[in-house]
Scaffold this active site. Sequence first.
Site, PDB file in Angstrom:
ATOM      1  N   ASN A 177       0.809  -1.214   0.000  1.00 57.90           N
ATOM      2  CA  ASN A 177       0.000   0.000   0.000  1.00 57.90           C
ATOM      3  C   ASN A 177       0.841   1.262   0.000  1.00 57.90           C
ATOM      4  O   ASN A 177       1.670   1.451   0.899  1.00 57.90           O
ATOM      5  CB  ASN A 177      -0.899  -0.007   1.246  1.00 57.90           C
ATOM      6  CG  ASN A 177      -1.612   1.316   1.461  1.00 57.90           C
ATOM      7  OD1 ASN A 177      -2.489   1.679   0.678  1.00 57.90           O
ATOM      8  ND2 ASN A 177      -1.218   2.058   2.476  1.00 57.90           N
ATOM      9  N   GLU A 178       0.647   2.106  -0.973  1.00 61.68           N
ATOM     10  CA  GLU A 178       1.182   3.481  -1.029  1.00 61.68           C
ATOM     11  C   GLU A 178       2.706   3.561  -0.962  1.00 61.68           C
ATOM     12  O   GLU A 178       3.250   4.644  -0.758  1.00 61.68           O
ATOM     13  CB  GLU A 178       0.576   4.340   0.098  1.00 61.68           C
ATOM     14  CG  GLU A 178      -0.882   4.683  -0.142  1.00 61.68           C
ATOM     15  CD  GLU A 178      -1.538   5.431   1.027  1.00 61.68           C
ATOM     16  OE1 GLU A 178      -1.165   5.168   2.179  1.00 61.68           O
ATOM     17  OE2 GLU A 178      -2.416   6.262   0.789  1.00 61.68           O
TER      18      GLU A 178
END
Length: 931
Positions: free
Chosen positions: A478-479
């Site tokens: 994630n991210e």
Amino acid sequence: MRYWLETAVALLAPSLPVVLGQHVRDLSGDGWILSSPALNQSVAARVPSHAHLDLLRAGVIDDPYHGLNDFDLRWIVNTNWTYTSDPIHELSKDSDSTWLVFDGLDTFTTIEFCGQFVGTTDNQFRQWTFDVSDILKNCHKEPVLSLNFGSAPQIVDAIAEKPDAPQWPFGVQQIYEFPNRWFMRKEQSDFGWDWGPAFSPTGPWKPVYVVQHPKKESIYVLNTDLDIYRKGQINYLPPDQSQPWVVNASIDYLGSLPNNPSMEIEIKDAESGELLTSQSVNNVEVSEGAVTGHIIVDNNAAKLWWPTGMGNQNLYNVMITVKDGDKKLAQVTKRSGFRTIFLNQRNITDEQLAQGIAPGANWHFEVNGHEFYAKGSNFIPPDAFWTRVSEEKMERLFHAVVAGNQNMLRVWSSGAYLPDFIYDIADEKGILLWSEFQFSCALYPVDEPFLQNVAAEVVYNVRRVNHHPSLALWAGGNEIESLELPTVQDEEPEHFAKFIGDYEKLHISLILPLVYENTKSISYMPSSTTNGYLDIDLSAEVPMAERYWNTTDGHYYGDTDFYNYNTSESFDITTYPVGRFANEFGFHSMPSLHTWRQAVDPKDLEFNSTVVTLRNHHYPPGGWSTDNFANATTGMAEMTMGVEAYYPVPYKSDSVANFSSWCHATQLFQSDFYKSQIQFYRRGSGKPERQLGSLYWQLEDIWQAPSWAGIEYDGRWKVLHYMARDIYKPVIVSPFWNYTTGDLDVYVTSDLWESVSGKVSMKWLDLSGKSIANNAGTPQSTKFEVGALNTTNVYSTNLSKLSIPNKKNAILLLSIETEGHMPNSAEKSSFSHNNYFVPAWPKDLELVDPELEVKYNTLSGKFTVEAKSGVSLYTWLDYPAGVVGYFDDNAFVLAPGEKREIQFVVLDDKTVGNWVDDVTVKSLWDQTTRD
Ligand SMILES: *[C@@H]1O[C@H](CO)[C@@H](O)[C@H](O)[C@H]1NC(C)=O
Ligand SMILES: *[C@@H]1O[C@H](CO)[C@@H](O)[C@H](O)[C@H]1NC(C)=O
Ligand SMILES: *[C@@H]1O[C@H](CO)[C@@H](O)[C@H](O)[C@H]1NC(C)=O
Ligand SMILES: *[C@@H]1O[C@H](CO)[C@@H](O)[C@H](O)[C@H]1NC(C)=O
Ligand SMILES: *[C@@H]1O[C@H](CO)[C@@H](O)[C@H](O)[C@H]1NC(C)=O
Ligand SMILES: *[C@@H]1O[C@H](CO)[C@@H](O)[C@H](O)[C@H]1NC(C)=O
């Protein structure tokens, strides 16, 4: 409860393997003791469980979710916990071998059997097996199994202290509560997140078995990888829909197989039981611990599985039998489906350019060869303690997802890989699950033992869930690409090459081949928000060359992630990102008073009370601090400012009523902000960016606290989930207002797969419900035609051109009616949508008391809502505690004289029907009154 599973006889459920010729002892249930150096007594425990839950059951602690227990129960986190079994009776000493099989241990464990050391574990997400044959042979009593769980925060702190421990540039590693989470393979949000508590739960969170092989050549099925794909399919290329299906089955086993086992695969329609095919596998391959084979199924023989809204969720039971001559060795049944799902990240083609699509790369999903608009949200762990996540609760949650017109959820890293029962529910309901490996908002170690540990976790989980047709994608984290790598670049540009190299080592060179070796049906991307890749070359050391920031203006490449806490520009659509897909966006709000009451004492029911404030982890305390008011207050202030900028400020005389009114106001702001963005992203389907997805942050809550969720912890819908349900309808009409220039544009947007036409009606009223003269210069209606997955501008004006006597006393009601086919449906459906526009912020409107009334009709079981004397904005039906469900419409506009029939869909009722008497209705008007 404990029992022998005489496996030659028992078949429990379709997904459980039938294992033949050996003894399997399931140690689930009571009959365990939990102890700890921090506790001067032992308490009864059960498996699967977490220490907190056994302490709660034993009355040692209060509900971990109550008040500030997130902080107050840290003594549990800082000590070891031992689960000890009762003596295990009747194990056979003559077995050829005896194994301990753990489907999941959370996380750092030392295992003893009959007082002897067996082994250690350090990964929550792996299945672990240990050969205890010799220990059992020399055990002179009934053996006891003991699992000593270490304190994860202390263990990772010790790892971080080692002289050779990796270090990262300042600001890269996001700390929520306990630090150093990146050194462990444990749910990362167990150490806190900006929407949740930090309990660092520990315990045997999945079943524990003793498996005995009475003789050589018997096997126990550990895991099954069933992969259904189009012949010749390659993960990163569009599947050829004219090819036949390959059904490939690969069984991971414990034990030993004879020399030439055979395999049969039989496929039956899961609903009718009708046989699709039954074939013997031609070339059975036996490798270390796995037996594999495939069959071919004709292209059109199977009914396709479709996501909800695009067709039926056709499912098949696939039975795989492994035999030695006529003797069955193992049999596994997996429920699966025939579909292809592909994440298209390929460069924009000349043909697409000719259609008006901007250059760059695609970034959208295609199901069974068809592009579609992904509508949905992000799924976080539904509880800090997975062992109390019930099937009933997940059924209700997914019911709300379908009712909310959502077809895709992004299963965010870093919770846990979902249990099969949740994928099963998604398979049945047609919800695509974009699934992620558990890495988030940090860079991770890349030493060899860490990589090997991750590799085992990846292989196990990819194989375990691959048969679910709801599985839509694997993402590596994630991210990391959109947040962590740019932070490295800013902080230590001289070390950027090293850290990007480490990132690629883990998220590309390690994980990508492991995914592709174990599934041919699922695409892989290294991190959630990305500009995609330039090229893929599986023989290269880094098999995917990422585009990163090698971009050209005016080109679009990937998916977007957008948070803006500057509430002064929330409704300025020029601040929203333009991309191919929006995978995260949002703003936090308070849960309702009902939900707060589950977790905090009456004296704490105030907007900025200590308990309410410190339960707001946006912004997180950032370490072991238990009183970081500065961070929590910043988040409280953001919500306050969102309300104050646009909505009436509550000033009720009763403090609890005022608190409730404030909670509601934050939900109005949240919902309008998301609505504004979703309409914008959906409109992009017909703009050069060809935007094909909107997944907001976040679907549901992990506990009772302020967060981005649309559904509160117990299943109650916030304003957001109702609004999203409305704005995710197939055909919508939306106003776009530039409040600096006065431009107003009305668009009709459709995600149907054919063009539809109809009429938009546009009606100006004042707030008492009277028509504005000459409809303010706006035509009463206009015709529209909107193409497949497209948008069309139906009306443009500037407010200065309209004759609106008082902009604070005006509303434009928009509605459309049309007919068309849902994808893959032979029958026509009618589609309608209502929307509105007010040329002033809600706080500035000269509201008229609508004198709302709600009546319950016992015969129809519906509520009738009526506004008697004024336009009711954000008409809000509310239901009491004790029942879980939703109204089939809510937060709507009601003009005087209009009656709306509303049904409450009951999903769980503990009030024996009495909830009906306590349904209330209010509107924006009630946000402006003192009582
Ligand atoms: C705590 O648990 C960890 C992991 O099992 C183990 O390494 C350590 O020795 C344990 N400490 C004590 C005091 O039991
Ligand atoms: C996609 O386009 C980029 C230029 O933006 C080019 O470098 C790359 O090789 C292309 N990839 C493929 C697979 O054609
Ligand atoms: C461009 O892409 C290459 C890898 O393909 C990468 O090494 C480089 O850092 C990228 N440059 C920028 C500015 O993103
Ligand atoms: C949270 O608090 C810590 C410690 O006081 C501080 O370093 C950090 O900047 C704060 N974060 C935010 C987002 O306010
Ligand atoms: C809550 O506290 C913050 C910080 O002091 C303040 O800005 C905000 O106005 C308060 N909100 C309410 C509703 O009182
Ligand atoms: C209005 O449009 C102008 C010109 O396109 C733009 O600069 C401005 O940001 C827009 N404002 C809003 C609130 O949409």
